[in-house]
Design an enzyme around this catalytic site. Structure first.
Site, PDB file in Angstrom:
ATOM      1  CG  ASP A 105      -0.249  -0.243   2.377  1.00 47.31           C
ATOM      2  OD1 ASP A 105       0.781  -0.906   2.549  1.00 47.31           O
ATOM      3  OD2 ASP A 105      -0.810   0.244   3.443  1.00 47.31           O
ATOM      4  CD  GLU A 172       3.118  -0.911   7.406  1.00 49.78           C
ATOM      5  OE1 GLU A 172       3.291  -0.797   8.691  1.00 49.78           O
ATOM      6  OE2 GLU A 172       3.194  -0.068   6.815  1.00 49.78           O
TER       7      GLU A 172
END
Ligand SMILES: [Zn+2]
Ligand SMILES: [Zn+2]
Length: 439
Positions: A105, A172
């Site tokens: 991400d 994350e």
């Protein structure tokens, strides 16, 4: 073997690395040549990921590309594990299983690096607000490194034996991805790894270098929402009200005494009130005031103590004002990251061998968090190391002018990509060869 001779490294105290001597051991030969020959293609792949960032829980296209790349080198790929998580299994004979993790991400940041390949992506966040999207935490480096390692190990099956489990983990940055992949059976549907390794770029360490430490490396990250309650009314007649603003102000001050007075000075801990909101107007005493805290610690004992103390102080202040009980929502987030000490002891010399001692440093502990820790909490020995990513000359010029270099999550952070990718690949492939040696 050469490694034993070069292992002039002393692990002292808990996870402190002292390099005492040793020749420069910059690795050369076949691996270096392979890396150099493939670097242009890897930079191109990195540029693709950098220009196509996706926010946490929205990493659909990033996951798709990673799945394609892993499939192309012979991995058995499973997608949609815990959301957009990807698992690629590469078997090469009998032997242990090594999990290598990258995170997928990006962040809601408008890029301001002025690089020719700067992200121009805009999207809507969860609240429907338009935001920029940028790989400001270097996860694009991690994904590219994952693909690079997969390409290398697929092309060098004589150099290792066992199973590699490549995972692309979503979300994350929101601390939810590792939890979701584990909940979706990561260690039941796929081989349970004997080790798990990951790297993370670092904005303070020069490109070409790595840093590591055994034991605690990153903190428990918890949060707390406290709604202080009172009885609202006219600001001119406080005697008829119970003022939540005054209670909240006192609470902010009292919270500062927890770390300074209740936790050992030798135990790292942080209590930060990051947000306080209450009231609408000069002359109205509101009914409530809302505080948001981030709480950081390492040990389970400190974590529990901080929680109990925060709740106790919030309740006792309310009692002293004869106010209603405050509403307290305490959320235990990402657990602290503990690098397995035996694994760190084993892999430290591998990093030294791969790069030479002058390129390996002791990493500082940090009060940041990383949900790679959850794989360790699930019983797998884990090791996460820092990958230097900023050009030395740039770091020096910032130091000379007394400025601080843009940190991770900054709109101005960018890695010196060629040496960064090169160092990531050299170290990660050395780790694979050490943990999964050919029989
Ligand atoms: Zn980050
Ligand atoms: Zn990150």
């Amino acid at each position: 073997m050469v490694r034993a001779e070069r292992r002039q490294l002393l692990m002292c105290v808990v996870g402190f690395v002292c390099v005492i001597a040793g020749p420069s051991t910059l690795q050369s030969g076949e691996t270096d040549t392979w890396v150099d020959n493939h670097l242009d293609a890897l930079v191109e792949l990195y540029t693709h990921f950098h220009t196509h960032p996706e926010l946490s829980f929205q990493e659909e296209q990033t996951a798709k590309r990673l799945a394609e790349e892993l499939g192309a080198v012979g991995c058995k790929v499973t997608s949609d594990v815990g959301g957009h998580g990807v698992v690629g299994i590469l078997k090469n004979g009998d032997g242990p299983t090594l999990m290598l993790r990258c995170d997928l991400d990006a962040l809601p940041v408008i890029e301001e690096t002025e690089l020719p390949y700067a992200s121009k992506v805009r999207t809507k966040n969860d609240d429907g607000v338009e935001v920029g999207v940028m790989h400001a935490c270097g996860h694009d480096v991690h994904i590219t490194n994952q693909v690079a390692v997969a390409r290398y190990v697929s092309a060098h099956r004589d150099k290792w034996q066992g199973t590699i489990m490549f995972i692309g983990q979503p979300a994350e940055e929101k601390g939810g991805g590792a939890k979701a992949m584990l909940a979706d059976g990561l260690f039941e549907r796929f081989p349970r790894p004997h080790f798990a390794v990951a790297l993370h770029v670092d904005s303070f360490t020069p490109a070409g270098m790595v840093g590591y430490r055994g034991g605690y490396a990153l903190a428990n990250v918890d949060s707390c929402d406290i709604t202080v309650k009172g009885r609202g009314g006219h600001g001119a007649y406080p005697q008829g009200c119970i003022d939540p603003i005054v209670q909240a102000a006192q609470l902010v001050v009292d919270l500062q005494a927890i770390v300074s007075r209740e936790i050992s000075p030798l135990e790292p801990a942080v209590v930060t009130v990051g947000s306080i909101h209450g009231g609408t107007k000069h002359n109205i005493i509101p009914d409530t005031c809302h505080l948001q805290l981030t709480i950081r610690s390492y040990s389970p004992e400190a974590r529990q103590k901080l929680k109990e103390s925060i709740i106790r102080k919030a309740n006792s202040i309310a009692q002293s004002y004869k106010a209603p009980e405050p509403e307290i929502e305490y959320t235990e987030g990402t657990p602290s990251l503990f690098n397995d000490e035996r694994l760190a002891e084993r892999l430290g010399p591998v990093l030294l061998d791969a790069l030479g001692e002058e390129h390996v440093v002791e990493a500082d502990r940090s009060m940041g968090g990383e949900d790679f820790s959850r794989y360790g909490r699930a019983g797998v020995p884990i090791f996460m190391y820092k990958l230097g990513s900023v050009e030395q000359a740039r770091l020096s010029s910032f130091a000379e002018t007394g400025q601080s270099v843009p940190t991770l999550h900054s709109s101005k952070y960018y890695p010196d990509i060629r040496p960064t990718l090169r160092t990531g690949l050299l170290t990660m492939t050395a780790i694979v060869r050490d943990l999964l040696p050919p029989q």
